[in-house]
Design a protein around this motif. Structure first.
Motif, PDB file in Angstrom:
ATOM      1  N   GLY A  98       0.810  -1.203   0.000  1.00  0.00           N
ATOM      2  CA  GLY A  98       0.000   0.000   0.000  1.00  0.00           C
ATOM      3  C   GLY A  98       0.852   1.265   0.000  1.00  0.00           C
ATOM      4  O   GLY A  98       2.085   1.217  -0.010  1.00  0.00           O
ATOM      5  N   LYS A  99       0.178   2.400   0.048  1.00  0.00           N
ATOM      6  CA  LYS A  99       0.886   3.681   0.013  1.00  0.00           C
ATOM      7  C   LYS A  99       1.488   4.048   1.366  1.00  0.00           C
ATOM      8  O   LYS A  99       2.450   4.805   1.435  1.00  0.00           O
ATOM      9  CB  LYS A  99      -0.061   4.788  -0.460  1.00  0.00           C
ATOM     10  N   GLY A 100       0.890   3.549   2.441  1.00  0.00           N
ATOM     11  CA  GLY A 100       1.423   3.810   3.765  1.00  0.00           C
ATOM     12  C   GLY A 100       1.294   5.260   4.184  1.00  0.00           C
ATOM     13  O   GLY A 100       0.603   6.062   3.557  1.00  0.00           O
ATOM     14  N   LEU A 101       1.977   5.599   5.284  1.00  0.00           N
ATOM     15  CA  LEU A 101       1.953   6.970   5.763  1.00  0.00           C
ATOM     16  C   LEU A 101       2.637   7.888   4.758  1.00  0.00           C
ATOM     17  O   LEU A 101       3.688   7.553   4.197  1.00  0.00           O
ATOM     18  CB  LEU A 101       2.655   7.086   7.117  1.00  0.00           C
ATOM     19  N   GLN A 102       2.054   9.060   4.585  1.00  0.00           N
ATOM     20  CA  GLN A 102       2.637  10.055   3.687  1.00  0.00           C
ATOM     21  C   GLN A 102       3.488  11.072   4.451  1.00  0.00           C
ATOM     22  O   GLN A 102       4.245  11.840   3.833  1.00  0.00           O
ATOM     23  CB  GLN A 102       1.533  10.775   2.920  1.00  0.00           C
ATOM     24  N   THR A 103       3.353  11.107   5.751  1.00  0.00           N
ATOM     25  CA  THR A 103       4.209  11.971   6.563  1.00  0.00           C
ATOM     26  C   THR A 103       5.523  11.247   6.803  1.00  0.00           C
ATOM     27  O   THR A 103       5.549  10.159   7.375  1.00  0.00           O
ATOM     28  CB  THR A 103       3.545  12.308   7.902  1.00  0.00           C
ATOM     29  N   PRO A 121       5.837  -2.309   5.970  1.00  0.00           N
ATOM     30  CA  PRO A 121       5.645  -0.907   6.361  1.00  0.00           C
ATOM     31  C   PRO A 121       6.004  -0.619   7.813  1.00  0.00           C
ATOM     32  O   PRO A 121       6.496   0.464   8.131  1.00  0.00           O
ATOM     33  CB  PRO A 121       4.154  -0.672   6.101  1.00  0.00           C
ATOM     34  N   SER A 122       5.754  -1.577   8.715  1.00  0.00           N
ATOM     35  CA  SER A 122       6.007  -1.326  10.129  1.00  0.00           C
ATOM     36  C   SER A 122       7.487  -1.113  10.422  1.00  0.00           C
ATOM     37  O   SER A 122       7.837  -0.475  11.426  1.00  0.00           O
ATOM     38  CB  SER A 122       5.462  -2.475  10.976  1.00  0.00           C
ATOM     39  N   ALA A 123       8.362  -1.610   9.547  1.00  0.00           N
ATOM     40  CA  ALA A 123       9.799  -1.484   9.776  1.00  0.00           C
ATOM     41  C   ALA A 123      10.284  -0.046   9.653  1.00  0.00           C
ATOM     42  O   ALA A 123      11.401   0.272  10.081  1.00  0.00           O
ATOM     43  CB  ALA A 123      10.566  -2.378   8.807  1.00  0.00           C
ATOM     44  N   ALA A 124       9.456   0.823   9.075  1.00  0.00           N
ATOM     45  CA  ALA A 124       9.881   2.201   8.841  1.00  0.00           C
ATOM     46  C   ALA A 124       9.187   3.205   9.755  1.00  0.00           C
ATOM     47  O   ALA A 124       9.434   4.410   9.653  1.00  0.00           O
ATOM     48  CB  ALA A 124       9.627   2.576   7.384  1.00  0.00           C
ATOM     49  N   ILE A 125       8.328   2.740  10.647  1.00  0.00           N
ATOM     50  CA  ILE A 125       7.530   3.669  11.459  1.00  0.00           C
ATOM     51  C   ILE A 125       8.320   4.143  12.684  1.00  0.00           C
ATOM     52  O   ILE A 125       8.874   3.337  13.430  1.00  0.00           O
ATOM     53  CB  ILE A 125       6.207   3.015  11.903  1.00  0.00           C
ATOM     54  N   LEU A 126       8.342   5.457  12.867  1.00  0.00           N
ATOM     55  CA  LEU A 126       8.986   6.064  14.018  1.00  0.00           C
ATOM     56  C   LEU A 126       8.075   7.128  14.611  1.00  0.00           C
ATOM     57  O   LEU A 126       7.098   7.537  13.978  1.00  0.00           O
ATOM     58  CB  LEU A 126      10.329   6.694  13.643  1.00  0.00           C
ATOM     59  N   ILE A 127       8.377   7.576  15.815  1.00  0.00           N
ATOM     60  CA  ILE A 127       7.592   8.617  16.483  1.00  0.00           C
ATOM     61  C   ILE A 127       8.548   9.685  16.999  1.00  0.00           C
ATOM     62  O   ILE A 127       9.556   9.376  17.649  1.00  0.00           O
ATOM     63  CB  ILE A 127       6.767   8.051  17.659  1.00  0.00           C
ATOM     64  N   ALA A 150      10.350   6.845  19.432  1.00  0.00           N
ATOM     65  CA  ALA A 150      10.382   5.451  18.982  1.00  0.00           C
ATOM     66  C   ALA A 150      11.136   5.405  17.664  1.00  0.00           C
ATOM     67  O   ALA A 150      10.748   6.067  16.702  1.00  0.00           O
ATOM     68  CB  ALA A 150       8.974   4.894  18.817  1.00  0.00           C
ATOM     69  N   SER A 151      12.211   4.660  17.617  1.00  0.00           N
ATOM     70  CA  SER A 151      13.051   4.596  16.427  1.00  0.00           C
ATOM     71  C   SER A 151      12.370   3.794  15.322  1.00  0.00           C
ATOM     72  O   SER A 151      11.403   3.056  15.583  1.00  0.00           O
ATOM     73  CB  SER A 151      14.399   3.967  16.776  1.00  0.00           C
ATOM     74  N   PRO A 152      12.821   3.930  14.064  1.00  0.00           N
ATOM     75  CA  PRO A 152      12.214   3.170  12.968  1.00  0.00           C
ATOM     76  C   PRO A 152      12.154   1.674  13.276  1.00  0.00           C
ATOM     77  O   PRO A 152      13.138   1.071  13.701  1.00  0.00           O
ATOM     78  CB  PRO A 152      13.156   3.467  11.792  1.00  0.00           C
ATOM     79  N   GLY A 153      10.974   1.122  13.086  1.00  0.00           N
ATOM     80  CA  GLY A 153      10.753  -0.292  13.370  1.00  0.00           C
ATOM     81  C   GLY A 153      10.079  -0.554  14.696  1.00  0.00           C
ATOM     82  O   GLY A 153       9.557  -1.648  14.926  1.00  0.00           O
ATOM     83  N   THR A 154      10.058   0.442  15.595  1.00  0.00           N
ATOM     84  CA  THR A 154       9.425   0.265  16.899  1.00  0.00           C
ATOM     85  C   THR A 154       8.165   1.106  17.060  1.00  0.00           C
ATOM     86  O   THR A 154       7.385   0.861  17.979  1.00  0.00           O
ATOM     87  CB  THR A 154      10.405   0.623  18.032  1.00  0.00           C
ATOM     88  N   GLY A 155       7.966   2.079  16.192  1.00  0.00           N
ATOM     89  CA  GLY A 155       6.845   3.004  16.350  1.00  0.00           C
ATOM     90  C   GLY A 155       5.483   2.375  16.169  1.00  0.00           C
ATOM     91  O   GLY A 155       4.527   2.723  16.869  1.00  0.00           O
TER      92      GLY A 155
END
Length: 434
Positions: A147-152, A203-209, A258-263
């Motif tokens: 999918g397109k995932g988060l755009q931010t 996609p979850s591997a790239a999520i950070l906060i 939260a670093s990429p992969g943990t967010g």
């Protein structure tokens, strides 16, 4: 041992919450109802929110081990039910700050807790927090591979992270002045070159906060953070969940929560808690609808010989409303107690939170409709509480993860797990055989 009794402390908490709801909260609508737009109505509630802070209601959403006064998740449900039965907009602003603090509580370091929780523990001012996740175009399938995932997005530049993108429906994120909440936990997709999401990647591997504060915004160029507009809502008419934009907003690396992969896991846990708390909001709506319809049915005969409550059709409607409200409360309390104490692993605990959200939110709408049926055409007039309750209730199945697009799909995924045990949330991880 099964015990459904509130402790003495929880009884006192309930009484204090009820007193605040029937005092400052009850008068808030008079302050904002005549104002012309969403933003001005929201800003007019600032003094009421300040009173909530002074009463310890924000500190009460922070666990005791971090300096707050919340001893359990059930405590939060007790507060929110009392508030939502009286005034939904300010109650949602208070609850939104609790949600905004949750990622920090879950994932923050000791230094981050010390630094960023301080304004919310002081009992002073009007500090707002926000979990900044949703985006224009929706985020129901944000973790779907392909999918397109988060755009931010966020990229690393030296000792800074740089955010670009737009957010929407993020309660409290703009702050009182449109310059940002005291704490924004901004969910981003890591992309060093701001490129589209790789369709073959997880996609979850790239999520950070990242934590964004007014100080961070002030240290950037003008226009790096902008509130574009506040949507005009049919219900919840004095809340703020603005459309905001980040343009090369530089955030110090110390603000990485939260670093990429943990967010993604932090977001899932935060929204798991909030799902069950929507159950408490829903019970508040059901309670208000029941009490108003019951009073009408006891005192009005519609020109007949007996009060409406002695008509079987009306009594049956009220009986159903009461049973749904009580059932929703029990499910909500069970889900929140289980989230904190078990049994079962996180997926089993999440299952009950999702059930509490879906069941209670859907039934809140149904209960207001049935209350209006019991009262009749009089319920449709603006001097009655029912039109407002219906407009507010309609949002419950839609926000905090829509019941159809997100929450039921989460349950569906849990059911599909090979090791799924249907009753683990009640009995632990031992398979129960019929």
């Amino acid at each position: 041992m099964i015990d459904f009794h509130l402790t003495g402390e929880q009884r006192q908490l309930q009484q204090n919450a009820r007193a605040f709801a029937q005092g400052p909260l009850a008068s808030a609508r008079e302050t904002y109802s005549h104002l012309p737009d969403q933003r001005s109505r929201f800003r007019s509630t600032r003094s009421t929110y300040r009173q909530a802070v002074e009463a310890g209601l924000i500190k009460g959403q922070i666990p005791t081990e971090l300096g707050g006064t919340r001893s359990s998740f059930v405590d939060a449900a007790i507060l929110l039910e009392e508030f939502y039965a009286v005034e939904t907009s300010v109650a949602l602003t208070i609850a939104g700050t609790g949600l905004g603090l949750t990622p920090l509580i879950l994932a923050g370091s000791a230094q981050q807790h010390e630094r960023f929780l301080k304004p919310f523990l002081s009992g002073e001012g009007e500090p707002l927090a926000s979990l900044v996740h949703s985006e224009p175009g929706g985020t129901a399938n944000w973790l779907e591979k392909g999918g397109k995932g988060l755009q931010t997005t966020a990229r690393k530049e030296g000792r800074y992270w740089v955010i670009n993108g737009e957010k929407l429906w993020t309660t409290n994120s703009g702050g009182w002045d449109g310059k940002g909440a005291d704490l924004q936990c901004v969910v981003c997709r890591y992309s060093q070159d701001n490129s589209p999401q790789d369709p073959s990647a997880d996609p979850s591997a790239a999520i950070l906060i990242l934590i964004v504060t007014p100080k961070v915004i002030a240290q950037n160029e003008p226009g790096a953070y902008t509130v574009l507009h506040d949507s005009e809502l049919t219900g919840l008419t004095a809340t703020s969940g603005p459309h905001s934009r980040f343009m090369n907003l530089r955030v110090p690396e110390a603000n990485l929560l939260a670093s990429p992969g943990t967010g993604a896991s932090v977001v899932e846990q935060a929204f798991g808690t909030s799902a069950a708390l929507v159950g408490a909001l829903s019970v508040g709506i059901m309670r208000a609808a029941f009490e108003s319809a019951l009073q009408f049915a006891k005192t009005d005969s519609r020109r007949g010989a007996v009060p409406l409550l002695q008509r079987q059709s009306v009594a049956d409607l009220l009986i159903d409303i009461k049973m749904r409200a009580d059932t929703s409360r029990l499910l909500t309390w069970k889900a929140l107690h289980g989230l904190q104490h078990g049994p079962g692993d996180f997926r089993a605990r999440l299952e009950l939170c999702l059930q509490a959200k879906i069941f209670s939110a859907d039934n809140a709408v149904r209960c207001v409709e049935d209350a209006m049926k019991a009262v009749g055409i009089t319920s449709y007039t603006k001097d009655q509480p029912f039109p407002r309750l219906l407009n507010d209730a309609m949002c419950l199945p839609l926000f905090d993860g829509g019941n159809i697009g997100i929450r039921r799909r989460q349950l569906e995924k849990i059911f599909q797990d090979d090791g799924y045990e249907p009753w683990a949330a009640f009995y632990g991880d031992q398979q129960v055989n019929n």
